[in-house]
Design an enzyme around this catalytic site. Structure first.
Site, PDB file in Angstrom:
ATOM      1  CE  LYS A  52      -3.947  -2.148   2.336  1.00  0.00           C
ATOM      2  NZ  LYS A  52      -4.646  -2.389   3.594  1.00  0.00           N
ATOM      3  CD  GLN A  96      -3.622  -4.818   6.797  1.00  0.00           C
ATOM      4  OE1 GLN A  96      -3.677  -3.830   6.080  1.00  0.00           O
ATOM      5  NE2 GLN A  96      -4.139  -5.966   6.443  1.00  0.00           N
ATOM      6  CG  ASP A 119      -9.766  -0.421   5.091  1.00  0.00           C
ATOM      7  OD1 ASP A 119      -9.509  -0.692   3.901  1.00  0.00           O
ATOM      8  OD2 ASP A 119      -9.050  -0.774   6.039  1.00  0.00           O
TER       9      ASP A 119
END
Length: 294
Positions: A52, A96, A119
């Site tokens: 990322k 994460q 997200d």
């Protein structure tokens, strides 16, 4: 049969975003800034977060990696989330998953500012998505919708069967495919581990989106001719004949099913690469929204 090439499409999207970032820079604007929070040293998570950050650099975003120790307290992590929420220099961030066992994931996700939740996991964004309002769509479902749109896959009036009801893929896909517009306007059946006679549903499906995590679960005799297959599954299967000692398999028995499909995503190289591309797209959207508010 046409391959839905996620790798190529993701590169196209990154190039489009990079061009937009150049325009923002040229106009003296602030480039998008994405942060990734990682707790502990899970190998798969580190690899994913690393890619990322690398993608951010590739397209001209600012990026920050917030690496925290495995034994951080929930309280300390919540304090860090508050700090990121209040950081005016930051457009969006992700935490994460999975988090260590002693931390309540739900509590952490709820603490994220919905306007920075690139997200798309916060209930505010999930609710806005369900109500067909502007929101951050979770990156994997967003990537699937983008593939369907760019390959001009007909979805209106089609019967879509979603296999798996996770909050990250299955459930959002069932909502997105039934929303008004293109892609969408589909009649959706959401199936899961308690569904009886699953093959009866898949045999009648025009589109199958599977996110089970069971290698080669969907066989050729479970689908009809002309079906569209979106395979979200990704599992390492031990294989002594492979130099790495394993191969990556999707939920679909590709060799059998591809003979009957009109469109199909490969694994790897299908849905996977789209996820990071759409996270970047959400971050660009977050920057635009913040800029408009100012």
């Amino acid at each position: 049969m046409q391959l839905l090439d996620g790798k190529k499409t993701a590169e196209d999207i990154k190039n489009e975003i990079a061009a937009e970032v150049q325009s923002i820079k040229a106009a003296g604007g602030k480039v998008p800034h994405l942060a990734a929070v990682i707790v502990g040293s899970n190998g798969a998570s580190l690899t994913y977060v690393g890619s990322k950050v690398k993608s951010c650099q590739q397209i001209g975003f600012d990026s920050t990696l917030v690496a925290l120790p495995e034994d951080i307290t929930e309280e300390a992590l919540l304090a860090k989330i508050k700090e990121l929420n209040e950081d005016d220099n930051l457009d969006g961030y992700i935490v994460q998953l999975p988090l260590p066992k002693h931390i309540d994931e739900q509590k952490i996700l709820l603490a994220i500012d919905p306007d920075k939740d690139v997200d798309g996991f916060h209930p505010t964004n999930f609710g806005r998505m369900a109500l067909e309002m502007e929101s951050f769509i979770p990156a994997t479902p967003f990537g699937i919708m983008e593939l369907l749109e760019r390959y001009k896959v007909e979805t209106a009036g089609k019967h879509t069967v979603v296999i798996g009801r996770s909050h990250i893929v299955g459930r959002p896909m069932s909502i997105l495919m039934s929303r008004k517009g293109n892609p969408g306007d589909s009649t959706v059946t959401l199936t899961h581990s308690r569904t009886k006679n699953l093959a009866e549903f898949t045999k009648n499906a025009d589109i199958i989106i599977t996110a089970l995590g069971v290698p080669e679960f969907l066989k050729g005799d479970m689908v009809k001719d002309g079906v569209v297959i979106i395979d979200v599954g990704i599992t390492r299967v031990e294989d002594a004949s492979n130099a790495k000692g394993y191969v990556i398999k999707g939920d679909v028995a590709f060799d059998e099913v591809s003979k009957k499909a009109s469109f199909i995503t490969p694994v790897p190289g299908g849905v996977g690469p789209m996820t990071i591309a759409m996270l970047l797209k959400n971050t660009l959207l977050a920057r635009k929204m913040r800029s408009a508010r100012k």
